[in-house]
Scaffold this motif. Structure first.
Motif, PDB file in Angstrom:
ATOM      1  N   LEU A 381      13.698  18.377 -21.700  1.00  0.00           N
ATOM      2  CA  LEU A 381      15.091  18.146 -22.083  1.00  0.00           C
ATOM      3  C   LEU A 381      15.356  18.396 -23.561  1.00  0.00           C
ATOM      4  CD1 LEU A 381      15.728  14.827 -20.101  1.00  0.00           C
ATOM      5  CD2 LEU A 381      16.377  17.140 -19.427  1.00  0.00           C
ATOM      6  N   GLY A 382      14.286  18.597 -24.346  1.00  0.00           N
ATOM      7  CA  GLY A 382      14.448  18.790 -25.785  1.00  0.00           C
ATOM      8  C   GLY A 382      14.706  17.498 -26.528  1.00  0.00           C
ATOM      9  N   ARG A 383      14.272  16.405 -25.993  1.00  0.00           N
ATOM     10  CA  ARG A 383      14.513  15.094 -26.614  1.00  0.00           C
ATOM     11  C   ARG A 383      13.207  14.427 -27.078  1.00  0.00           C
ATOM     12  NH1 ARG A 383      19.436  12.904 -25.880  1.00  0.00           N
ATOM     13  NH2 ARG A 383      18.519  10.812 -26.219  1.00  0.00           N
ATOM     14  N   ASN A 384      12.174  15.186 -27.189  1.00  0.00           N
ATOM     15  CA  ASN A 384      10.900  14.628 -27.645  1.00  0.00           C
ATOM     16  C   ASN A 384      10.888  14.522 -29.167  1.00  0.00           C
ATOM     17  OD1 ASN A 384      10.959  17.449 -27.704  1.00  0.00           O
ATOM     18  ND2 ASN A 384       8.721  17.590 -27.805  1.00  0.00           N
ATOM     19  N   GLN A 385      11.743  13.657 -29.669  1.00  0.00           N
ATOM     20  CA  GLN A 385      11.911  13.460 -31.113  1.00  0.00           C
ATOM     21  C   GLN A 385      11.468  12.036 -31.442  1.00  0.00           C
ATOM     22  OE1 GLN A 385      11.905  13.714 -34.489  1.00  0.00           O
ATOM     23  NE2 GLN A 385      13.172  15.505 -34.032  1.00  0.00           N
ATOM     24  N   TYR A 386      10.300  11.935 -32.118  1.00  0.00           N
ATOM     25  CA  TYR A 386       9.722  10.626 -32.409  1.00  0.00           C
ATOM     26  C   TYR A 386       9.742  10.301 -33.906  1.00  0.00           C
ATOM     27  CZ  TYR A 386       7.873  11.752 -27.792  1.00  0.00           C
ATOM     28  OH  TYR A 386       7.763  12.141 -26.478  1.00  0.00           O
ATOM     29  N   PRO A 388      11.669   8.837 -36.927  1.00  0.00           N
ATOM     30  CA  PRO A 388      12.861   7.985 -37.115  1.00  0.00           C
ATOM     31  C   PRO A 388      13.835   8.514 -38.172  1.00  0.00           C
ATOM     32  CG  PRO A 388      10.950   6.983 -38.136  1.00  0.00           C
ATOM     33  CD  PRO A 388      10.446   8.169 -37.380  1.00  0.00           C
ATOM     34  N   LEU A 389      13.416   9.482 -38.973  1.00  0.00           N
ATOM     35  CA  LEU A 389      14.293  10.020 -40.005  1.00  0.00           C
ATOM     36  C   LEU A 389      15.196  11.131 -39.484  1.00  0.00           C
ATOM     37  CD1 LEU A 389      11.732  10.150 -42.971  1.00  0.00           C
ATOM     38  CD2 LEU A 389      13.361   8.326 -42.381  1.00  0.00           C
ATOM     39  N   LYS A 390      14.991  11.564 -38.235  1.00  0.00           N
ATOM     40  CA  LYS A 390      15.796  12.640 -37.660  1.00  0.00           C
ATOM     41  C   LYS A 390      16.672  12.096 -36.541  1.00  0.00           C
ATOM     42  CE  LYS A 390      12.369  16.235 -38.714  1.00  0.00           C
ATOM     43  NZ  LYS A 390      11.527  17.333 -38.180  1.00  0.00           N
ATOM     44  N   SER A 391      17.632  12.924 -36.150  1.00  0.00           N
ATOM     45  CA  SER A 391      18.552  12.523 -35.082  1.00  0.00           C
ATOM     46  C   SER A 391      17.846  12.570 -33.718  1.00  0.00           C
ATOM     47  CB  SER A 391      19.772  13.439 -35.067  1.00  0.00           C
ATOM     48  OG  SER A 391      19.377  14.794 -34.873  1.00  0.00           O
ATOM     49  N   ASN A 392      18.498  11.919 -32.727  1.00  0.00           N
ATOM     50  CA  ASN A 392      17.961  11.849 -31.365  1.00  0.00           C
ATOM     51  C   ASN A 392      16.548  11.220 -31.341  1.00  0.00           C
ATOM     52  OD1 ASN A 392      20.288  13.091 -30.313  1.00  0.00           O
ATOM     53  ND2 ASN A 392      19.423  15.137 -30.665  1.00  0.00           N
ATOM     54  N   TYR A 393      16.415  10.220 -32.183  1.00  0.00           N
ATOM     55  CA  TYR A 393      15.108   9.563 -32.290  1.00  0.00           C
ATOM     56  C   TYR A 393      14.805   8.773 -31.006  1.00  0.00           C
ATOM     57  CZ  TYR A 393      11.823   5.855 -33.580  1.00  0.00           C
ATOM     58  OH  TYR A 393      10.783   4.961 -33.613  1.00  0.00           O
ATOM     59  N   VAL A 394      13.577   8.925 -30.524  1.00  0.00           N
ATOM     60  CA  VAL A 394      13.094   8.190 -29.358  1.00  0.00           C
ATOM     61  C   VAL A 394      11.930   7.315 -29.810  1.00  0.00           C
ATOM     62  CG1 VAL A 394      12.034   8.359 -27.081  1.00  0.00           C
ATOM     63  CG2 VAL A 394      13.824   9.980 -27.755  1.00  0.00           C
ATOM     64  N   SER A 395      12.057   6.032 -29.579  1.00  0.00           N
ATOM     65  CA  SER A 395      11.007   5.109 -29.995  1.00  0.00           C
ATOM     66  C   SER A 395       9.772   5.270 -29.097  1.00  0.00           C
ATOM     67  CB  SER A 395      11.508   3.658 -29.895  1.00  0.00           C
ATOM     68  OG  SER A 395      10.458   2.754 -30.148  1.00  0.00           O
ATOM     69  N   PRO A 396       8.574   5.354 -29.682  1.00  0.00           N
ATOM     70  CA  PRO A 396       7.356   5.427 -28.867  1.00  0.00           C
ATOM     71  C   PRO A 396       7.183   4.211 -27.949  1.00  0.00           C
ATOM     72  CG  PRO A 396       6.894   6.054 -31.134  1.00  0.00           C
ATOM     73  CD  PRO A 396       8.286   5.493 -31.112  1.00  0.00           C
ATOM     74  N   LEU A 397       7.760   3.080 -28.357  1.00  0.00           N
ATOM     75  CA  LEU A 397       7.663   1.896 -27.521  1.00  0.00           C
ATOM     76  C   LEU A 397       8.412   2.071 -26.212  1.00  0.00           C
ATOM     77  CD1 LEU A 397       6.579  -1.003 -27.386  1.00  0.00           C
ATOM     78  CD2 LEU A 397       8.738  -1.766 -28.417  1.00  0.00           C
ATOM     79  N   ALA A 398       9.482   2.857 -26.217  1.00  0.00           N
ATOM     80  CA  ALA A 398      10.251   3.090 -24.989  1.00  0.00           C
ATOM     81  C   ALA A 398       9.464   3.927 -23.992  1.00  0.00           C
ATOM     82  CB  ALA A 398      11.580   3.780 -25.335  1.00  0.00           C
ATOM     83  N   ILE A 399       8.573   4.753 -24.483  1.00  0.00           N
ATOM     84  CA  ILE A 399       7.760   5.568 -23.577  1.00  0.00           C
ATOM     85  C   ILE A 399       6.637   4.728 -22.957  1.00  0.00           C
ATOM     86  CG2 ILE A 399       6.254   7.599 -23.450  1.00  0.00           C
ATOM     87  CD1 ILE A 399       7.844   8.841 -25.657  1.00  0.00           C
ATOM     88  N   ALA A 400       6.127   3.786 -23.732  1.00  0.00           N
ATOM     89  CA  ALA A 400       4.984   3.007 -23.254  1.00  0.00           C
ATOM     90  C   ALA A 400       5.386   1.831 -22.380  1.00  0.00           C
ATOM     91  CB  ALA A 400       4.179   2.495 -24.445  1.00  0.00           C
ATOM     92  N   THR A 401       6.627   1.387 -22.443  1.00  0.00           N
ATOM     93  CA  THR A 401       7.054   0.204 -21.699  1.00  0.00           C
ATOM     94  C   THR A 401       8.247   0.547 -20.809  1.00  0.00           C
ATOM     95  OG1 THR A 401       8.512  -0.481 -23.511  1.00  0.00           O
ATOM     96  CG2 THR A 401       6.258  -1.339 -23.517  1.00  0.00           C
ATOM     97  N   GLY A 402       8.622  -0.403 -19.958  1.00  0.00           N
ATOM     98  CA  GLY A 402       9.781  -0.230 -19.084  1.00  0.00           C
ATOM     99  C   GLY A 402       9.458   0.568 -17.830  1.00  0.00           C
ATOM    100  N   ASN A 403      10.316   0.431 -16.827  1.00  0.00           N
ATOM    101  CA  ASN A 403      10.133   1.173 -15.581  1.00  0.00           C
ATOM    102  C   ASN A 403      10.793   2.533 -15.667  1.00  0.00           C
ATOM    103  OD1 ASN A 403      12.915   0.655 -15.231  1.00  0.00           O
ATOM    104  ND2 ASN A 403      12.465  -1.236 -14.099  1.00  0.00           N
ATOM    105  N   ASP A 404      10.649   3.330 -14.619  1.00  0.00           N
ATOM    106  CA  ASP A 404      11.170   4.701 -14.615  1.00  0.00           C
ATOM    107  C   ASP A 404      12.692   4.732 -14.640  1.00  0.00           C
ATOM    108  OD1 ASP A 404       8.608   5.600 -14.573  1.00  0.00           O
ATOM    109  OD2 ASP A 404       8.559   6.019 -12.412  1.00  0.00           O
ATOM    110  N   ALA A 405      13.326   3.759 -14.031  1.00  0.00           N
ATOM    111  CA  ALA A 405      14.792   3.745 -14.016  1.00  0.00           C
ATOM    112  C   ALA A 405      15.343   3.529 -15.420  1.00  0.00           C
ATOM    113  CB  ALA A 405      15.290   2.658 -13.071  1.00  0.00           C
ATOM    114  N   ASP A 406      14.778   2.568 -16.148  1.00  0.00           N
ATOM    115  CA  ASP A 406      15.236   2.335 -17.525  1.00  0.00           C
ATOM    116  C   ASP A 406      14.950   3.542 -18.410  1.00  0.00           C
ATOM    117  OD1 ASP A 406      16.038  -0.186 -16.760  1.00  0.00           O
ATOM    118  OD2 ASP A 406      14.150  -1.148 -17.387  1.00  0.00           O
ATOM    119  N   PHE A 407      13.805   4.148 -18.224  1.00  0.00           N
ATOM    120  CA  PHE A 407      13.484   5.330 -19.031  1.00  0.00           C
ATOM    121  C   PHE A 407      14.457   6.474 -18.751  1.00  0.00           C
ATOM    122  CE2 PHE A 407      11.347   9.476 -19.086  1.00  0.00           C
ATOM    123  CZ  PHE A 407      11.054   9.575 -20.440  1.00  0.00           C
ATOM    124  N   SER A 408      14.789   6.716 -17.487  1.00  0.00           N
ATOM    125  CA  SER A 408      15.671   7.835 -17.136  1.00  0.00           C
ATOM    126  C   SER A 408      17.084   7.617 -17.674  1.00  0.00           C
ATOM    127  CB  SER A 408      15.717   8.006 -15.616  1.00  0.00           C
ATOM    128  OG  SER A 408      14.426   8.234 -15.103  1.00  0.00           O
TER     129      SER A 408
END
Length: 426
Positions: A381-386, A388-408
């Motif tokens: 999707l082009g959203r693999n931005q980890y 924090p100083l750039k836009s569309n930042y994705v926290s590494p904690l969100a990848i490691a935790t939560g179920n598939d529905a929350d992630f999607s």
């Protein structure tokens, strides 16, 4: 004796009907019997079935100074009683000295054997046709339905008779876990609940182990009953001397049942090892012991191996390693090869720095397939931005935790169905 009779019978059938002397030689447990075939009536012998009403052996055999033989097929064979004749003397002086005495064995006819066979088969048939669901005729028969107490791998056979096991079941102990450990079952069966176990259970409850957690605790560590109560109290006093709070002591004993098996000297050495090698203060040592009590009693070789991997193979600094230990001490309990493989993917493929891993150490304990699936989907999707100083930042904690529905929905910003369709392509 039966095998001997069968051999004699086969030799009789195969022998020719030629005259031969009758000899009997008994020496050191071996004997040979050659029958005088000339006295056999061939017509009468083979008239009916050979096994019918035929006695192959005479009723008695005396080998020292006399030879007496009974009827064989209604014919008198030999009846002699001599003491000095060389013809009838069956043994020399030396053979007599080494000889053994033959004992007469009662013979069973075919009809008697047939009656015994019929009786046994009737009993077996009656047992097979008996309904096991019906109550027994005599209430005392119930005692014989279970086997006697003997060494067994299954404790279920002893529960109905053992008061100790019954009390353990009431506490919630999983006996199947004890059966898988060598030496535990014989040890437990020898104990008396009132004398050997009750005081230990009360001690654990006074320390702070919840009553509903005693079953799990004893399932993990039944060897606590081998320890002396005075030693257990001394180890508890040591923790109080080292300024552990009551809540910390309760957590240590509850979360690590093996802690009380370690003497005060061993526990002191373990705490000193962590304090020296990770540059910890007294408060930090107590915090580490209360946060992950199992780490303190872990094999020191595994701890040293993980510390070497974190410093030398992963490239963390000592201060970063100390932070990882205090934040996520479970990292030192992970499998070394899996930990290195996971770090390589996170650092090389996802591009996370050491500082980010120190900030989010949970990602080092996440499952490999979850990291690969979610990172690949974000990359598509082009959203693999980890960063924090750039836009569309994705926290590494969100990848490691939560179920598939929350992630999607919250991280990838897509539907759950789209993420599931992507997983089918992997």
């Amino acid at each position: 004796m039966n095998s001997l009779r069968s051999k004699i019978l086969s030799s009789v059938f195969s022998a020719r009907l030629t005259p031969s002397p009758l000899t009997l030689d008994v020496r050191r447990g071996y004997f040979t019997c050659l029958w005088h075939n000339s006295v056999l009536n061939e017509k009468e012998y083979f008239h009916n079935t050979p096994f019918k009403k035929i006695t192959l052996f005479p009723p008695s055999i005396y080998h020292k100074s006399e030879c007496k033989y009974s009827e064989y097929t209604k014919s008198e064979i030999i009846s002699k009683n001599t003491k000095s004749s060389n013809a009838c003397d069956l043994m020399t002086h030396k053979q007599k000295h080494d000889s053994v005495t033959l004992v007469e064995e009662p013979e069973l006819s075919l009809s008697e054997l047939s009656d015994d066979w019929t009786t046994e088969m009737k009993w077996i048939t009656s047992q097979e046709s008996r309904d096991v669901l019906l109550p027994p005729k005599d209430s005392s028969d119930i005692d014989v339905l279970s086997p006697e107490l003997r060494p067994s791998f299954n404790l279920a056979a002893y529960v109905n008779r053992s008061h100790t096991l019954q009390e353990m079941v009431k506490l919630g102990v999983d006996l199947s876990k004890w059966e898988k450990r060598r030496g535990i079952c014989p040890f437990i069966l020898r104990l008396d609940f009132e004398k050997d176990m009750k005081q230990h259970i009360l001690f654990l409850h006074d320390v702070g182990v919840p009553a509903d957690d005693l079953g799990r605790w004893l399932t993990i560590n039944p060897l606590i009953f081998k320890e002396n109560l005075d030693n257990l109290k001394a180890r508890l006093d040591y923790l109080q001397t080292m300024k552990f709070t009551p809540d910390q002591i309760t957590r240590i004993i509850s979360k690590n049942p093996y802690w009380l098996l370690f003497s005060c000297v061993r526990i002191d050495n373990r705490l000193g090892y962590f304090q020296r090698n990770f540059d910890l203060s007294g408060a930090e040592v107590r915090l580490l012991a209360a946060k992950q009590p199992r780490l303190i009693t872990l094999n020191l070789y595994d701890i040293k191996r993980t510390s070497f991997a974190v410093l030398e193979e992963m490239g963390f600094k000592e201060a970063e390693m100390k932070s990882l230990l205090l934040t996520k001490p479970k990292i030192w309990m992970a499998h070394g090869v899996s930990l290195l493989r996971r770090f390589d993917f996170i650092h090389s493929e996802m591009g996370l720095t050491h500082a980010q891993l120190v900030q989010f150490p949970q990602i080092l304990l996440s499952r490999d397939f979850r990291l690969k699936q979610r990172h690949s989907y974000l990359k598509l999707l082009g959203r693999n931005q980890y960063n924090p100083l750039k836009s569309n930042y994705v926290s590494p904690l969100a990848i490691a935790t939560g179920n598939d529905a929350d992630f999607s929905l919250n991280v990838a910003k897509t539907s759950v169905q789209d993420f599931n369709n992507f997983l089918k392509t992997m």
